[in-house]
Write a protein that holds these residues in place. Structure first.
Motif, PDB file in Angstrom:
ATOM      1  N   TYR A  81     -13.534   9.888  -9.536  1.00 18.99           N
ATOM      2  CA  TYR A  81     -14.061   8.623  -9.027  1.00 18.99           C
ATOM      3  C   TYR A  81     -14.786   8.876  -7.715  1.00 18.99           C
ATOM      4  O   TYR A  81     -14.215   9.411  -6.760  1.00 18.99           O
ATOM      5  CB  TYR A  81     -12.930   7.621  -8.814  1.00 18.99           C
ATOM      6  CG  TYR A  81     -13.398   6.301  -8.241  1.00 18.99           C
ATOM      7  CD1 TYR A  81     -14.301   5.504  -8.939  1.00 18.99           C
ATOM      8  CD2 TYR A  81     -12.938   5.850  -7.001  1.00 18.99           C
ATOM      9  CE1 TYR A  81     -14.745   4.297  -8.414  1.00 18.99           C
ATOM     10  CE2 TYR A  81     -13.361   4.638  -6.479  1.00 18.99           C
ATOM     11  CZ  TYR A  81     -14.273   3.868  -7.189  1.00 18.99           C
ATOM     12  OH  TYR A  81     -14.712   2.667  -6.669  1.00 18.99           O
ATOM     13  N   ASP A  82     -16.059   8.522  -7.686  1.00 18.46           N
ATOM     14  CA  ASP A  82     -16.885   8.610  -6.486  1.00 18.46           C
ATOM     15  C   ASP A  82     -16.701   7.296  -5.718  1.00 18.46           C
ATOM     16  O   ASP A  82     -17.329   6.283  -6.050  1.00 18.46           O
ATOM     17  CB  ASP A  82     -18.349   8.814  -6.887  1.00 18.46           C
ATOM     18  CG  ASP A  82     -19.295   8.862  -5.694  1.00 18.46           C
ATOM     19  OD1 ASP A  82     -18.863   8.563  -4.567  1.00 18.46           O
ATOM     20  OD2 ASP A  82     -20.477   9.193  -5.901  1.00 18.46           O
ATOM     21  N   SER A  97      -5.374   2.171 -18.872  1.00 20.87           N
ATOM     22  CA  SER A  97      -4.428   1.485 -17.995  1.00 20.87           C
ATOM     23  C   SER A  97      -4.028   2.362 -16.816  1.00 20.87           C
ATOM     24  O   SER A  97      -3.954   1.894 -15.673  1.00 20.87           O
ATOM     25  CB  SER A  97      -3.178   1.077 -18.783  1.00 20.87           C
ATOM     26  OG  SER A  97      -2.207   0.505 -17.932  1.00 20.87           O
ATOM     27  N   ASP A  98      -3.783   3.646 -17.078  1.00 19.85           N
ATOM     28  CA  ASP A  98      -3.394   4.564 -16.002  1.00 19.85           C
ATOM     29  C   ASP A  98      -4.502   4.685 -14.960  1.00 19.85           C
ATOM     30  O   ASP A  98      -4.240   4.694 -13.748  1.00 19.85           O
ATOM     31  CB  ASP A  98      -3.072   5.949 -16.569  1.00 19.85           C
ATOM     32  CG  ASP A  98      -1.757   5.973 -17.330  1.00 19.85           C
ATOM     33  OD1 ASP A  98      -1.016   4.970 -17.274  1.00 19.85           O
ATOM     34  OD2 ASP A  98      -1.473   6.998 -17.989  1.00 19.85           O
ATOM     35  N   ILE A  99      -5.745   4.783 -15.427  1.00 21.79           N
ATOM     36  CA  ILE A  99      -6.867   4.889 -14.496  1.00 21.79           C
ATOM     37  C   ILE A  99      -6.976   3.624 -13.647  1.00 21.79           C
ATOM     38  O   ILE A  99      -7.152   3.688 -12.421  1.00 21.79           O
ATOM     39  CB  ILE A  99      -8.186   5.143 -15.249  1.00 21.79           C
ATOM     40  CG1 ILE A  99      -8.187   6.555 -15.839  1.00 21.79           C
ATOM     41  CG2 ILE A  99      -9.386   4.964 -14.320  1.00 21.79           C
ATOM     42  CD1 ILE A  99      -9.438   6.893 -16.625  1.00 21.79           C
ATOM     43  N   LEU A 103      -6.699   3.637  -9.591  1.00 21.12           N
ATOM     44  CA  LEU A 103      -7.832   3.148  -8.801  1.00 21.12           C
ATOM     45  C   LEU A 103      -7.377   2.102  -7.787  1.00 21.12           C
ATOM     46  O   LEU A 103      -7.844   2.079  -6.646  1.00 21.12           O
ATOM     47  CB  LEU A 103      -8.901   2.548  -9.721  1.00 21.12           C
ATOM     48  CG  LEU A 103      -9.764   3.530 -10.509  1.00 21.12           C
ATOM     49  CD1 LEU A 103     -10.662   2.778 -11.485  1.00 21.12           C
ATOM     50  CD2 LEU A 103     -10.606   4.393  -9.582  1.00 21.12           C
ATOM     51  N   GLU A 104      -6.464   1.242  -8.186  1.00 27.40           N
ATOM     52  CA  GLU A 104      -5.947   0.228  -7.268  1.00 27.40           C
ATOM     53  C   GLU A 104      -5.107   0.862  -6.165  1.00 27.40           C
ATOM     54  O   GLU A 104      -5.279   0.570  -4.985  1.00 27.40           O
ATOM     55  CB  GLU A 104      -5.094  -0.793  -8.028  1.00 27.40           C
ATOM     56  CG  GLU A 104      -5.889  -1.855  -8.720  1.00 27.40           C
ATOM     57  CD  GLU A 104      -5.065  -3.104  -9.017  1.00 27.40           C
ATOM     58  OE1 GLU A 104      -3.926  -3.208  -8.519  1.00 27.40           O
ATOM     59  OE2 GLU A 104      -5.578  -3.975  -9.732  1.00 27.40           O
ATOM     60  N   LYS A 105      -4.198   1.729  -6.571  1.00 23.71           N
ATOM     61  CA  LYS A 105      -3.236   2.298  -5.627  1.00 23.71           C
ATOM     62  C   LYS A 105      -3.886   3.251  -4.638  1.00 23.71           C
ATOM     63  O   LYS A 105      -3.608   3.189  -3.425  1.00 23.71           O
ATOM     64  CB  LYS A 105      -2.139   3.029  -6.403  1.00 23.71           C
ATOM     65  CG  LYS A 105      -1.065   3.640  -5.525  1.00 23.71           C
ATOM     66  CD  LYS A 105      -0.008   4.351  -6.364  1.00 23.71           C
ATOM     67  CE  LYS A 105       1.047   4.995  -5.476  1.00 23.71           C
ATOM     68  NZ  LYS A 105       2.070   5.725  -6.286  1.00 23.71           N
ATOM     69  N   GLN A 109      -9.601  -0.034  -5.420  1.00 26.46           N
ATOM     70  CA  GLN A 109     -10.618  -0.527  -6.350  1.00 26.46           C
ATOM     71  C   GLN A 109      -9.903  -1.432  -7.356  1.00 26.46           C
ATOM     72  O   GLN A 109      -9.126  -0.974  -8.182  1.00 26.46           O
ATOM     73  CB  GLN A 109     -11.297   0.647  -7.061  1.00 26.46           C
ATOM     74  CG  GLN A 109     -12.192   0.286  -8.244  1.00 26.46           C
ATOM     75  CD  GLN A 109     -13.267  -0.726  -7.925  1.00 26.46           C
ATOM     76  OE1 GLN A 109     -13.080  -1.915  -8.151  1.00 26.46           O
ATOM     77  NE2 GLN A 109     -14.383  -0.254  -7.379  1.00 26.46           N
ATOM     78  N   TYR A 110     -10.195  -2.750  -7.265  1.00 30.19           N
ATOM     79  CA  TYR A 110      -9.435  -3.733  -8.036  1.00 30.19           C
ATOM     80  C   TYR A 110     -10.203  -4.305  -9.230  1.00 30.19           C
ATOM     81  O   TYR A 110      -9.710  -5.197  -9.917  1.00 30.19           O
ATOM     82  CB  TYR A 110      -9.002  -4.884  -7.123  1.00 30.19           C
ATOM     83  CG  TYR A 110      -8.127  -4.428  -5.974  1.00 30.19           C
ATOM     84  CD1 TYR A 110      -6.770  -4.196  -6.170  1.00 30.19           C
ATOM     85  CD2 TYR A 110      -8.666  -4.209  -4.708  1.00 30.19           C
ATOM     86  CE1 TYR A 110      -5.959  -3.763  -5.127  1.00 30.19           C
ATOM     87  CE2 TYR A 110      -7.870  -3.773  -3.659  1.00 30.19           C
ATOM     88  CZ  TYR A 110      -6.517  -3.551  -3.874  1.00 30.19           C
ATOM     89  OH  TYR A 110      -5.725  -3.106  -2.842  1.00 30.19           O
ATOM     90  N   LEU A 111     -11.395  -3.800  -9.476  1.00 31.53           N
ATOM     91  CA  LEU A 111     -12.241  -4.384 -10.515  1.00 31.53           C
ATOM     92  C   LEU A 111     -11.603  -4.317 -11.899  1.00 31.53           C
ATOM     93  O   LEU A 111     -11.788  -5.210 -12.722  1.00 31.53           O
ATOM     94  CB  LEU A 111     -13.602  -3.680 -10.538  1.00 31.53           C
ATOM     95  CG  LEU A 111     -14.701  -4.397 -11.316  1.00 31.53           C
ATOM     96  CD1 LEU A 111     -15.036  -5.729 -10.663  1.00 31.53           C
ATOM     97  CD2 LEU A 111     -15.951  -3.534 -11.400  1.00 31.53           C
ATOM     98  N   TRP A 112     -10.846  -3.251 -12.149  1.00 35.20           N
ATOM     99  CA  TRP A 112     -10.225  -3.078 -13.459  1.00 35.20           C
ATOM    100  C   TRP A 112      -8.761  -3.524 -13.476  1.00 35.20           C
ATOM    101  O   TRP A 112      -7.991  -3.111 -14.331  1.00 35.20           O
ATOM    102  CB  TRP A 112     -10.330  -1.615 -13.894  1.00 35.20           C
ATOM    103  CG  TRP A 112     -11.601  -1.308 -14.628  1.00 35.20           C
ATOM    104  CD1 TRP A 112     -12.705  -2.091 -14.732  1.00 35.20           C
ATOM    105  CD2 TRP A 112     -11.894  -0.117 -15.368  1.00 35.20           C
ATOM    106  NE1 TRP A 112     -13.668  -1.467 -15.490  1.00 35.20           N
ATOM    107  CE2 TRP A 112     -13.199  -0.256 -15.889  1.00 35.20           C
ATOM    108  CE3 TRP A 112     -11.181   1.050 -15.629  1.00 35.20           C
ATOM    109  CZ2 TRP A 112     -13.806   0.729 -16.661  1.00 35.20           C
ATOM    110  CZ3 TRP A 112     -11.781   2.035 -16.397  1.00 35.20           C
ATOM    111  CH2 TRP A 112     -13.082   1.877 -16.911  1.00 35.20           C
TER     112      TRP A 112
END
Length: 292
Positions: A81-82, A97-99, A103-105, A109-112
């Motif tokens: 992830y850039d 789901s894992d990604i 990304l959030e943690k 990045q909360y988009l997903w």
């Protein structure tokens, strides 16, 4: 072929967990293994064998006791992830789901967020344009790297070339590509039908757990759910042999451990017949039924 295992139990490769075997089996564990697919395709054509690619197993129902072909299990699972440009690039075997959770943690990045808890792989999500709570896989799609199974060449498909539609893409429509990796632009929030819902709470409390691939039928429209129609014809919680519709969510087709695929097919047919008779609506499968 020496690289193929023979007569392997593949019961656990579908979330329905109906008893099933395959004549030949191969696992994609490393990116270099993709080159071997070309040889496997040549072998399959020479011997008139089907090839079935399997990822998370959350969108397929095996309708056989033994697959007379080659099952290829996709375990390609690295991603980057850039954060500066908010570009995600992932191999197709990763858990979506894992990604979303990482990304959030790690990257705020909360988009997903709504994909947290969504079963299946990135590859399966792109293949069937998976979506939930107003968020669709196609929304932030940039580009797919694929192997053309007809000519053995690596190609890159744009969003337009992917021909995304409700729970479908060119990958699902044609069956001529193997998805190697995919890029997403997570800098823009795009939602078709924005919904305010706590998806984690909903999945934990409103969706059944067990041997299921989730919603089996596509919703006829955004205002009419397949689950509602199944409940209206009296099949919510209905059991037929080892197969049943959940009493929590009527569109969740479930199976007992080691269940019989024939029970599932019979119950699917019953639901379609009843809904057609009572509501004049044709239920369409969202989950793929795999045959020999």
């Amino acid at each position: 072929m020496d690289i193929l295992k023979k007569n392997l139990d593949i019961t656990n490769l579908s979330n329905f967990k109906t008893r099933a075997f395959t004549r030949y089996y191969f696992e994609l564990n490393y990116i270099n293994d993709v080159d071997k697919i070309i040889d496997i395709v040549k072998f399959s054509k020479k011997n008139h064998l089907k090839i079935l690619f399997v990822g998370g197993g959350t969108n397929i129902l095996f309708s056989f006791e033994k697959f007379d072909g080659i099952v290829i299990k996709n375990n390609l699972n690295s991603w980057i992830y850039d954060k500066k440009n908010q570009i995600l690039e992932s191999l197709s075997g990763n858990s979506i789901s894992d990604i979303a959770s990482i990304l959030e943690k790690d990257d705020e990045q909360y988009l997903w967020h709504r994909f947290i808890g969504l079963p299946g792989s990135i590859g399966g999500a792109v293949f069937g344009n998976a979506g939930c709570f107003g968020l669709e896989t196609e929304n932030n799609f940039l580009e797919a790297k694929v192997l053309n199974l007809d000519n053995g060449k690596i190609e890159y498909l744009s969003k337009k070339q992917m021909n995304f539609s409700y729970r479908s893409s060119i990958l699902k429509e044609t069956g001529k590509y193997f998805l190697i990796s995919v890029k997403f632009d997570l800098s823009k929030k795009i939602e078709k039908y924005p919904q305010k819902v706590d998806n984690i709470f909903f999945r934990e409390n409103k969706q059944p757990k067990g041997n299921t691939c989730g919603s089996f039928f596509k919703n006829p429209s955004k205002d009419l759910s397949a689950g509602y129609l199944i409940e209206q014809v009296g099949l919510k919680g209905f059991k037929l042999g080892s197969a049943y519709f959940s009493d929590i969510h009527a569109n969740f087709l479930m199976s007992d451990d080691g269940g019989n695929y024939k029970d599932l097919l019979e119950l699917i047919s019953l639901a379609k017949t009843k809904v057609k008779k009572n509501h004049n609506i044709d239920l369409i499968n969202e989950i793929r039924i795999i045959t020999n």
